[in-house]
Structures are given as C-alpha cells and as structure tokens.
Design an enzyme around this catalytic site. Structure first.
Site, PDB file in Angstrom:
ATOM      1  N   GLU A 139      -7.896   7.857  -5.321  1.00 52.88           N
ATOM      2  CA  GLU A 139      -8.506   9.185  -5.383  1.00 52.88           C
ATOM      3  C   GLU A 139      -7.858  10.114  -6.401  1.00 52.88           C
ATOM      4  O   GLU A 139      -8.503  11.058  -6.864  1.00 52.88           O
ATOM      5  CB  GLU A 139      -8.425   9.849  -3.995  1.00 52.88           C
ATOM      6  CG  GLU A 139      -9.108   9.053  -2.901  1.00 52.88           C
ATOM      7  CD  GLU A 139      -8.958   9.700  -1.535  1.00 52.88           C
ATOM      8  OE1 GLU A 139      -8.452  10.851  -1.477  1.00 52.88           O
ATOM      9  OE2 GLU A 139      -9.328   9.085  -0.528  1.00 52.88           O
TER      10      GLU A 139
ATOM     11  N   ARG B  63       0.855  -1.185   0.000  1.00 56.23           N
ATOM     12  CA  ARG B  63       0.000   0.000   0.000  1.00 56.23           C
ATOM     13  C   ARG B  63       0.891   1.235   0.000  1.00 56.23           C
ATOM     14  O   ARG B  63       1.921   1.277   0.662  1.00 56.23           O
ATOM     15  CB  ARG B  63      -0.923   0.037   1.224  1.00 56.23           C
ATOM     16  CG  ARG B  63      -2.061  -0.967   1.192  1.00 56.23           C
ATOM     17  CD  ARG B  63      -3.062  -0.650   0.087  1.00 56.23           C
ATOM     18  NE  ARG B  63      -4.183  -1.575   0.063  1.00 56.23           N
ATOM     19  CZ  ARG B  63      -4.227  -2.698  -0.656  1.00 56.23           C
ATOM     20  NH1 ARG B  63      -3.168  -3.057  -1.379  1.00 56.23           N
ATOM     21  NH2 ARG B  63      -5.296  -3.470  -0.638  1.00 56.23           N
TER      22      ARG B  63
ATOM     23  N   HIS C 288      -1.630  -0.326  -9.862  1.00 53.66           N
ATOM     24  CA  HIS C 288      -2.064  -1.474  -9.052  1.00 53.66           C
ATOM     25  C   HIS C 288      -2.437  -2.666  -9.932  1.00 53.66           C
ATOM     26  O   HIS C 288      -3.522  -3.255  -9.797  1.00 53.66           O
ATOM     27  CB  HIS C 288      -3.256  -1.077  -8.170  1.00 53.66           C
ATOM     28  CG  HIS C 288      -3.327  -1.854  -6.886  1.00 53.66           C
ATOM     29  ND1 HIS C 288      -3.494  -1.251  -5.664  1.00 53.66           N
ATOM     30  CD2 HIS C 288      -3.254  -3.186  -6.622  1.00 53.66           C
ATOM     31  CE1 HIS C 288      -3.532  -2.177  -4.710  1.00 53.66           C
ATOM     32  NE2 HIS C 288      -3.384  -3.352  -5.272  1.00 53.66           N
TER      33      HIS C 288
END
Length: 351
Positions: free
Chosen positions: A294, A263, A312
């Site tokens: 975001e 992360r 990702h």
C-alpha cells in the site's frame, strides 16, 4: 465424464498451460490472465497497482463477460493481486489455488474464511533464492559493507568503522524453520554458523541439515540472547503478528543482525525503530515491511544506513524454480481422484 472448469487468472506460459491440461481429459482450462487488471487497479491501492500491473494494463472484456467467466469456474488458479470479490461472483467455485506461498496475501478478499477450499504454494516458492538473499544481507552488515556508500558520498575513508565479523562460530536463529528457513539454515551452517531454529511445533524426526536444534515457538525467547543473527522466515498469523515487539528486541543480543524475508507485520516497526535509535542492532535486512502493498517503507527505516530495504524481490533469480504449478497439477489430480489436497489453508491457524 463431467467437465471440470478451471479458470486461470494467473499468467501462465504455454508449457504450464499444457501441464495443467494434461492432468486429465475432464479439465477445461480457460485463460483469463490480465482480464481483471482494470478491476484490480480500481479496488487495490495505487501503490499495489503500480508495483504489480503494467502501466497500460486495464483489463479485457466487459464486466458481464468477466462475470460469466467466474460464474462457470469450478476451480480458479490465481496470483497476486487478485479480484477481491471472487467468492461473491463465482457461485460454483469449490477450490482456489494461489501461486504465492503466503496465505496472508488473501486477507483483503472475500475468500478469506469462506467455505471455498483454498490452497497455497507454501514450501514451493523460490526458497533457495530467498535464502541466498538473506545470506547476502547478512554478509552486507557482517563485513561492514553498508559503510561503502557513506564513505563514497563523504569522499573519506574510515577503515576502523567497518568492524568486520568472522562468521565462523557465530550463532544464527531461524524463526520458522520450514521450506525457506531450512534452506537458509543449510547455507548458514556451511558458512560456519551454529544454527538454531523454531517452528510452530518442534519436529519429532531428524533435524533439518545444518541445524543443531529446532525448538517450538515458545523456545524463541530462550534462543534470542545468544543469536548473532536472527532471521524471520515464518508465516504471518495471529500468533506471529508483531512477534518482534519491544520485549523481544530487548532480549536480542546487542549488536545482532535482523533479517525479515517473511511478512513485515511480524515485526513491530515502532519497536524496531526505537531499537535502532538505541544503537542495539548492527544491521537490519528487510525484503518486506508492514503495509508494503500500500505504501513505501517508513522514512525512519528507509533513510537509516543500518537498514537495507528491498521491494519483496528476494525470490527473484535467473532461474525460476518455483514449484507452484507442479503443486497445483498434483492437487488437481488429487481433486479429481477424491484424495486430500496439499497445503489447504486452515483459517483458524492462518495458513
């Protein structure tokens, strides 16, 4: 025989639906995949909606119909992103399982910290694909291949600038020697790396294949100065938030390669940018970054040729080896039998 109402808001193929239904005759599976897309579009950042929803996905049914589905649900199988107010709208909900592996995905919603049992697919993700991605990123910088687009654009070769490494004999530190970290350690050892690792607590049994040592979290600072490659594979928790800060970057071996497939919030990006500007890192491989759901990555990272940023995608491959549905079916059997579930999220621990 009491019916167990299982609502899936995660898209399932016919074979996976059949697997869930075959667990027990008491299971009544309702497929509501896509029904909540409009709500997700309205409540999640536009960047998230554009990344995960089809352009024309606006949900199905009325609000009252969706509320009725949630009101009947005893168990919900979900993915990412998800309706943020599931707990408030599902009064019968006892257990929620999310197909992704990371519990931190749930922090935006009202399930986090609630009395609902929540399980994740930790350890069941496409770990080998993620490990292979990390190896590809390491090779990209170890062999100086980030020079290729620069020289193509300049129409000029500088052979001396590549400075390729021989991997044999180098040291790699895997931060989070769990499912993904163990796959990565095994691959790196096969390439000739000496592999060390850390876990929240050090293992008491045999070491995972490829590792010469696995210490506890507090051993990280001892391993960093000798590591040519540092790979972040751990969960994002209060203890690992900005784990890699200015102090940790200062402890790292000059010219090391950093990889993050966990992360983005585990790395202090301001400290990372400062470390890059100081010329202390050979390369940085990021399949994640802070706030990735975001907004785009910071320009200072995205524009730096020493940084490889991807959206990702490390778990993707031509073979889906994700074990999340198998884990859910096993847990469903356990739930019906009154046995403990696997991968229950500990809210205090963070995963």
């Amino acid at each position: 025989m009491q019916t167990l109402n299982v609502l899936t808001i995660q898209r399932l193929g016919a074979a996976d639906r059949a697997r869930v239904e075959a667990v027990d005759q008491r299971v009544r599976l309702t497929d509501a995949a896509g029904w909540f897309d409009g709500e997700i579009r309205a409540t999640w950042p536009a960047f998230t909606a554009a990344r995960y929803l089809a352009p024309d996905a606006n949900g199905l049914g009325t609000r009252a119909e969706r509320d009725a589905l949630l009101a009947e649900a005893d168990v919900i199988l979900g993915g990412f992103p998800f309706p943020l107010d599931l707990r408030a709208r599902a009064p019968r909900l006892m257990w929620f399982h999310q197909r992704p592996a990371g519990a931190s995905n749930l922090k935006r919603g009202d399930l986090w910290g609630s009395n609902v049992v929540v399980t994740t697919s930790r350890g069941q993700a496409n770990g080998l694909a993620i490990a292979e991605y990390a190896v590809a990123g390491i090779l990209h910088f170890a062999k100086g291949l980030h020079r290729v687009p620069l020289e193509r654009d300049a129409r000029h070769f500088d052979a001396r600038a590549y400075r390729p490494w021989l991997l044999d004999g180098k040291t790699a530190c895997v931060v989070g020697a769990g499912g993904i970290g163990q796959e990565l350690g095994r691959l790196l050892a096969a390439l000739g790396f000496r592999v060390v690792g850390t876990r929240r607590t050090a293992p008491t049994g045999p070491l995972p294949p490829g590792f010469s040592i696995v210490g506890e979290a507090g051993d990280l600072d001892r391993y960093l100065p000798e590591a040519d490659v540092v790979a972040v594979c751990c969960q994002w928790t209060p203890e690992t938030d900005k784990l890699f800060d200015a102090g940790r970057f200062a402890r790292m071996k000059p010219g090391a390669i950093l990889v993050n497939v966990a992360r983005g919030e585990i790395v202090d990006e301001d400290a990372l940018i400062a470390t890059l500007r100081a010329g202390r890192l050979r390369g940085v491989v990021l399949d994640v970054y802070a706030g990735e759901f975001e907004r785009p990555p910071p320009d200072a990272l995205w524009s730096d040729p020493r940084v490889m940023v991807t959206p990702h995608i490390s778990g993707g491959s031509d073979q889906d080896r994700h074990g999340g549905i198998a884990l859910f079916c096993d847990n469903l059997r356990r739930w019906l039998d009154g046995r403990p579930l696997r991968n229950v999220v500990d809210w205090a621990r963070g995963y």
